[in-house]
Design an enzyme around this catalytic site. Structure first.
Site, PDB file in Angstrom:
ATOM      1  N   CYS A 180       9.445  19.743  12.427  1.00  0.00           N
ATOM      2  CA  CYS A 180       9.743  18.350  12.763  1.00  0.00           C
ATOM      3  C   CYS A 180      11.037  17.965  12.049  1.00  0.00           C
ATOM      4  O   CYS A 180      11.631  18.782  11.340  1.00  0.00           O
ATOM      5  CB  CYS A 180       8.581  17.440  12.353  1.00  0.00           C
ATOM      6  SG  CYS A 180       8.480  15.917  13.334  1.00  0.00           S
ATOM      7  N   CYS A 194       5.488  17.665  18.645  1.00  0.00           N
ATOM      8  CA  CYS A 194       4.778  17.995  17.416  1.00  0.00           C
ATOM      9  C   CYS A 194       3.352  17.487  17.493  1.00  0.00           C
ATOM     10  O   CYS A 194       3.069  16.478  18.128  1.00  0.00           O
ATOM     11  CB  CYS A 194       5.478  17.412  16.191  1.00  0.00           C
ATOM     12  SG  CYS A 194       5.721  15.631  16.237  1.00  0.00           S
ATOM     13  N   ASP A 197      14.129  14.662  22.644  1.00  0.00           N
ATOM     14  CA  ASP A 197      12.830  14.821  21.981  1.00  0.00           C
ATOM     15  C   ASP A 197      11.716  14.101  22.729  1.00  0.00           C
ATOM     16  O   ASP A 197      11.859  12.927  23.091  1.00  0.00           O
ATOM     17  CB  ASP A 197      12.893  14.257  20.556  1.00  0.00           C
ATOM     18  CG  ASP A 197      13.561  15.209  19.594  1.00  0.00           C
ATOM     19  OD1 ASP A 197      13.771  16.365  19.958  1.00  0.00           O
ATOM     20  OD2 ASP A 197      13.883  14.783  18.464  1.00  0.00           O
ATOM     21  N   GLU A 229       0.538  12.467  23.174  1.00  0.00           N
ATOM     22  CA  GLU A 229      -0.099  11.290  22.597  1.00  0.00           C
ATOM     23  C   GLU A 229      -0.490  10.265  23.659  1.00  0.00           C
ATOM     24  O   GLU A 229      -1.550   9.643  23.585  1.00  0.00           O
ATOM     25  CB  GLU A 229       0.843  10.650  21.587  1.00  0.00           C
ATOM     26  CG  GLU A 229       0.392   9.311  21.062  1.00  0.00           C
ATOM     27  CD  GLU A 229       1.468   8.644  20.252  1.00  0.00           C
ATOM     28  OE1 GLU A 229       1.690   7.446  20.448  1.00  0.00           O
ATOM     29  OE2 GLU A 229       2.101   9.330  19.424  1.00  0.00           O
ATOM     30  N   HIS A 236       5.924  17.785   6.685  1.00  0.00           N
ATOM     31  CA  HIS A 236       5.167  16.634   6.216  1.00  0.00           C
ATOM     32  C   HIS A 236       4.567  16.876   4.835  1.00  0.00           C
ATOM     33  O   HIS A 236       3.869  16.017   4.303  1.00  0.00           O
ATOM     34  CB  HIS A 236       4.069  16.277   7.220  1.00  0.00           C
ATOM     35  CG  HIS A 236       4.615  15.894   8.559  1.00  0.00           C
ATOM     36  ND1 HIS A 236       4.804  16.812   9.565  1.00  0.00           N
ATOM     37  CD2 HIS A 236       5.028  14.704   9.051  1.00  0.00           C
ATOM     38  CE1 HIS A 236       5.318  16.196  10.621  1.00  0.00           C
ATOM     39  NE2 HIS A 236       5.457  14.932  10.340  1.00  0.00           N
ATOM     40  N   HIS A 292      11.469  18.633  21.927  1.00  0.00           N
ATOM     41  CA  HIS A 292      10.624  18.878  20.756  1.00  0.00           C
ATOM     42  C   HIS A 292       9.306  18.145  20.920  1.00  0.00           C
ATOM     43  O   HIS A 292       9.275  17.000  21.370  1.00  0.00           O
ATOM     44  CB  HIS A 292      11.330  18.381  19.489  1.00  0.00           C
ATOM     45  CG  HIS A 292      10.432  18.291  18.291  1.00  0.00           C
ATOM     46  ND1 HIS A 292       9.841  19.389  17.724  1.00  0.00           N
ATOM     47  CD2 HIS A 292      10.009  17.223  17.562  1.00  0.00           C
ATOM     48  CE1 HIS A 292       9.091  19.005  16.698  1.00  0.00           C
ATOM     49  NE2 HIS A 292       9.169  17.701  16.586  1.00  0.00           N
ATOM     50  N   SER A 301      16.954  15.277  12.292  1.00  0.00           N
ATOM     51  CA  SER A 301      17.242  14.397  11.166  1.00  0.00           C
ATOM     52  C   SER A 301      17.279  15.178   9.859  1.00  0.00           C
ATOM     53  O   SER A 301      16.549  16.151   9.680  1.00  0.00           O
ATOM     54  CB  SER A 301      16.194  13.291  11.068  1.00  0.00           C
ATOM     55  OG  SER A 301      14.904  13.841  10.923  1.00  0.00           O
ATOM     56  N   CYS A 325       4.984   4.530   7.517  1.00  0.00           N
ATOM     57  CA  CYS A 325       4.821   3.382   8.396  1.00  0.00           C
ATOM     58  C   CYS A 325       6.000   3.307   9.356  1.00  0.00           C
ATOM     59  O   CYS A 325       7.124   3.691   9.005  1.00  0.00           O
ATOM     60  CB  CYS A 325       4.745   2.087   7.595  1.00  0.00           C
ATOM     61  SG  CYS A 325       3.327   2.017   6.477  1.00  0.00           S
ATOM     62  N   TRP A 349       0.841  -1.204   0.000  1.00  0.00           N
ATOM     63  CA  TRP A 349       0.000   0.000   0.000  1.00  0.00           C
ATOM     64  C   TRP A 349       0.877   1.257   0.000  1.00  0.00           C
ATOM     65  O   TRP A 349       0.690   2.170  -0.808  1.00  0.00           O
ATOM     66  CB  TRP A 349      -0.877  -0.076   1.242  1.00  0.00           C
ATOM     67  CG  TRP A 349      -1.802   1.040   1.537  1.00  0.00           C
ATOM     68  CD1 TRP A 349      -3.067   1.229   1.048  1.00  0.00           C
ATOM     69  CD2 TRP A 349      -1.573   2.116   2.452  1.00  0.00           C
ATOM     70  NE1 TRP A 349      -3.639   2.359   1.607  1.00  0.00           N
ATOM     71  CE2 TRP A 349      -2.731   2.916   2.466  1.00  0.00           C
ATOM     72  CE3 TRP A 349      -0.504   2.471   3.262  1.00  0.00           C
ATOM     73  CZ2 TRP A 349      -2.842   4.063   3.259  1.00  0.00           C
ATOM     74  CZ3 TRP A 349      -0.606   3.599   4.057  1.00  0.00           C
ATOM     75  CH2 TRP A 349      -1.761   4.379   4.041  1.00  0.00           C
TER      76      TRP A 349
END
Length: 775
Positions: free
Chosen positions: A738, A655, A611, A617, A706, A653, A445, A528, A22
């Site tokens: 990010c 996000c 980070d 979350e 993103h 950090h 990164s 993913c 996918w």
């Protein structure tokens, strides 16, 4: 359907395919390597395969329309024609390209905001409300039902996000008007259900996870009214309302809804849902969907224990009115554990991914319906496996437990805190006198090209020796240090080219983690991740990041940040052991990172980013649970960082978290600089800062990484100016929102150049010298 008196179901199933077909199809299409027709053929093939898997497993109710080409919330948005005006949408069915544009942006239109789906690591595309009434552009649930029936002979269960949950996710609804907006969706939901009723579908699942959030009595009254009207619109259509991730907020109001089936999470919301069920009973005219298999973690269920518990429910709800299922959509776990042959035997036998969870669901239901010698043997084997895993010696490290106990006692006696921020700030100004106001940096990164991924694979396969691989990494670090210097960035990073993933990398270097080969789950869009498996006590072995960071620092006179992933993020982005409290595992991770920070300082690295993008979350959905979580999450971060020297500047950090309800938690973490996302959210953080004082340093995320679009200098400059209207210039750093790992090099360099140029222009307008010291 089976002849069993206990039916089975799943709320949803992974989309990505066993080998992420996918993801590959989507990215090939975006790269213009395959046609729209080829994309549709490949994604249809994956959709049908997953339906066949669920049918083969023996499920009675197989979900359809939970499959998506990008995101199920975005699918609802396009189905309702709620396309933001900046996309110049003129009505009609929304094309895949327009749908992708909403998610990824275009050069002319900013992408829609992206945020976490409740307290999971799945991100959805936030719908925007501009006051335009929704219209049914295409009945996607009906299309999905027809496809399953025509091509596979499956009578599927269409899955739709319920109206209250969808409207609660809308951005841009004026304060106090959400229930009025909710009424505007009755017509379009009624149209969907009427068409499904006419088609003769067996039932429709309306997902209402927002029912577990705090809801006022007037919310429930509005919901009751909405569902009464939906029932009137499709009187003979069996309706199924599904909740998950926690206990429903008002059980008595919930069970009064005029629907046929009610779904409750008896894993993550077990205590409260069970207490309400036992206290208030259950309507005699409804079916109960019992989520008893953990849909969010990867460990096998003790089926014997689950069966005993289910038997205790039979006196309240007869088993003829049960549907046994996982606690939520299996979107949050990998597809199958059968391919993980390289894991140690003890770990492998403890795992249950999506396919195994379906098997557990069916086995449990069959035993409850028709217990026999064979089914009892299955349950006994399940219980024995779980007990053996619980007592597995490799999970226990007594020396770590004892050392952490002693450290916690020592630090608690001192308050687990650093030197006050104002004193640290003075030391930082002296340590880096060359830094200007509004210093620029990145999150960590840099783009990971195909060459980098190939090099890492060659090293892992043994085709390259350690020296060859290390030379390659040093060349890549050198190249990117020079690029950053040329762009004019003030604080540099080494690029993290040695890291496949910001959590997996650290897990590989710590004891207590295991790693799957095929354990991928969707995070956002085609992105993913393969979460590490935190199975036992965590122990620091040796420095994990010192070599690369010290090498990068040796190349430049400018400061290079050490880059670590924080303890709570490692925890929340791993599949975590379920035999100890989560905070215990977080403290063990913090203890390991504390030792890494000391190693970096010893190597001369005194600007270190820890980070924590996943702190929000992991926040429990109930306010009464959230305060304790915040307390130990802050404690874990401070335990990791409070051993740092006062002159060491600690960055962090976050996000895609709601800054407005995280200010106090962030302040208590006591990082010198926290970098936050502001690009997609349209400056929501800035609005919060207008109302709430924040005295620590803030890194302003001025562009969305993103999306492949390169924002203009003027666009970034406007965000910076908005921020400077609410906080002093001394407080701000400038950065992307990010890490840049997933971006391509040309767009990354272009966007960073714009970021630096925008910062320079703001400095010049404000009369700030390019090298005016901080502080």
């Amino acid at each position: 359907m089976t002849a069993s008196s206990v039916k089975t179901s799943a709320a949803g199933y992974p989309r990505i395919g066993y080998d992420r077909e996918w993801k590959k199809a989507l990215e090939q299409y975006w790269a213009k390597k395959i046609s729209a027709q080829e994309l549709e053929q490949e994604l249809d093939k994956i959709e049908l395969q997953r339906l066949a898997n669920m049918h083969k497993a023996g499920l009675d109710y197989i979900p359809v329309n939970d499959y998506s080409w990008y995101d199920h919330v975005l699918d609802m948005t396009t189905m309702f024609g709620l396309i933001p005006s900046r996309y110049s949408y003129e009505g009609g069915e929304v094309s895949p390209d327009l749908m992708f544009a909403l998610a990824r942006g275009t050069q002319d239109a900013v992408a829609c905001e992206m945020t976490k789906w409740f307290n999971t690591n799945y991100h959805y595309i936030v719908p925007e409300w501009e006051g335009r009434a929704p219209q049914l552009t295409a009945n996607r649930p009906l299309q999905a039902y027809r496809k399953a029936k025509l091509q596979l002979g499956i009578e599927g269960k269409p899955v739709i996000i319920g109206p209250y949950t969808y409207v609660r996710s809308l951005k841009g609804v004026p304060a106090g008007e959400r229930l009025q907006v909710l009424k505007q969706f009755i017509s379009v939901y009624s149209d969907i259900l009427r068409e499904l009723e006419a088609e003769g579908v067996p039932c429709v699942q309306l997902d209402e996870p927002a029912f577990v959030l705090e809801m006022k009595p007037e919310d429930w009254q509005a919901v009751q009214s909405v569902y009464e009207q939906l029932r009137t619109a499709a009187p003979s259509l069996p309706l199924w309302v599904q909740t998950y991730f926690d206990a429903v907020s008002d059980y008595e109001a919930f069970v009064q809804l005029p629907v046929n089936t009610l779904g409750l999470d008896f894993v993550h919301g077990k205590a409260r849902n069970e207490a309400a069920l036992r206290k208030s009973g259950f309507p005699q005219d409804k079916t109960l969907a019992l989520g008893v298999i953990d849909g969010r973690n990867i460990w096998r269920t003790d089926l014997l224990e689950a069966a005993v518990w289910l038997e205790s429910v039979a006196s309240i709800v007869p088993q003829q009115r049960w549907i046994v299922q996982p606690s939520c959509s299996l979107l949050h776990v990998p597809l199958t554990a059968t391919r993980e042959t390289e894991l140690p035997e003890a770990i492998r036998h403890a795992l249950a991914f999506a396919d195994e969870k379906l098997e557990e669901t069916v086995q449990l239901a069959r035993h409850i319906a028709q217990p026999g010698e064979a089914s009892r043997a299955v349950l006994d084997d399940s219980a024995a496996r779980v007990l053996s895993w619980r007592n597995e010696p490799s999970r226990q490290r007594a020396e770590v437990v004892q050392a952490l106990h002693e450290l916690l006692a020592e630090e608690k006696a001192k308050g687990i805190k650093r030197t006050p921020y104002e004193e640290r700030r003075v030391l930082h100004a002296k340590r880096w006198p060359e830094l200007p106001l509004l210093p620029t940096t990145t999150i960590g990164s840099m783009p990971q090209t195909a060459d980098i991924r190939r090099a890492r694979l060659r090293y892992r396969k043994g085709e390259w020796d350690a020296k060859t691989y290390e030379t390659f990494l040093e060349e890549e670090m050198t190249r990117w240090i020079r690029i950053q210097e040329d762009i004019g960035i003030d604080v540099l990073v080494h690029g993290e080219f040695e890291r496949t993933d910001m959590v997996e990398y650290f897990g590989e270097k710590l004891d207590g983690f295991a790693f799957t080969k095929f354990g991928w789950v969707q995070s956002y869009g085609s992105r993913c991740v393969k979460p590490p498996v935190l199975y036992g006590d965590v122990a620091f072995k040796e420095p994990m990041t010192v070599k690369e960071t010290a090498f990068a620092q040796s190349l430049t006179a400018q400061p290079v940040k050490g880059m670590l992933t924080g303890p709570v993020t490692i925890l929340n982005w791993s599949f975590v052991r379920n035999d100890v409290p989560r905070e215990q595992a977080a403290f063990q991770l913090a203890y390991a990172l504390r030792q890494e920070i000391a190693a970096l300082e010893q190597a001369g690295i005194e600007m270190i980013q820890v980070d924590e993008p996943a702190v929000k979350e992991g926040m429990p959905l109930k306010a009464e649970d959230a305060s304790y979580y915040s307390e130990w999450a802050v404690l874990a971060f401070r335990l990791a960082t409070c051993g740092a020297k006062p002159q060491t500047q600690i960055h962090t950090h976050m996000c895609y978290c709601d800054f407005s309800d995280m200010v106090d938690t962030i302040r208590k973490m006591d990082a010198d600089v926290i970098s936050l996302e502001t690009a997609r959210s349209g400056g929501d953080m800035i609005a919060t800062l207008e109302k709430q004082h924040y005295e620590l340093g803030i890194g302003l995320g001025v562009y969305d990484i993103h999306s492949p679009r390169v924002p203009s200098v003027e666009e970034m400059k406007q965000l910076i100016e908005q921020a400077l209207a609410v906080l002093p210039v001394e407080s701000f750093w400038i950065n992307p929102d990010c890490g840049l790992k997933t971006r391509h090099e040309p767009e990354t360099v272009a966007a960073l150049r714009h970021m630096v140029e925008a910062t320079k222009q703001v400095r010049q307008q404000r009369g700030v010298a390019e090298k005016q010291p901080l502080g």
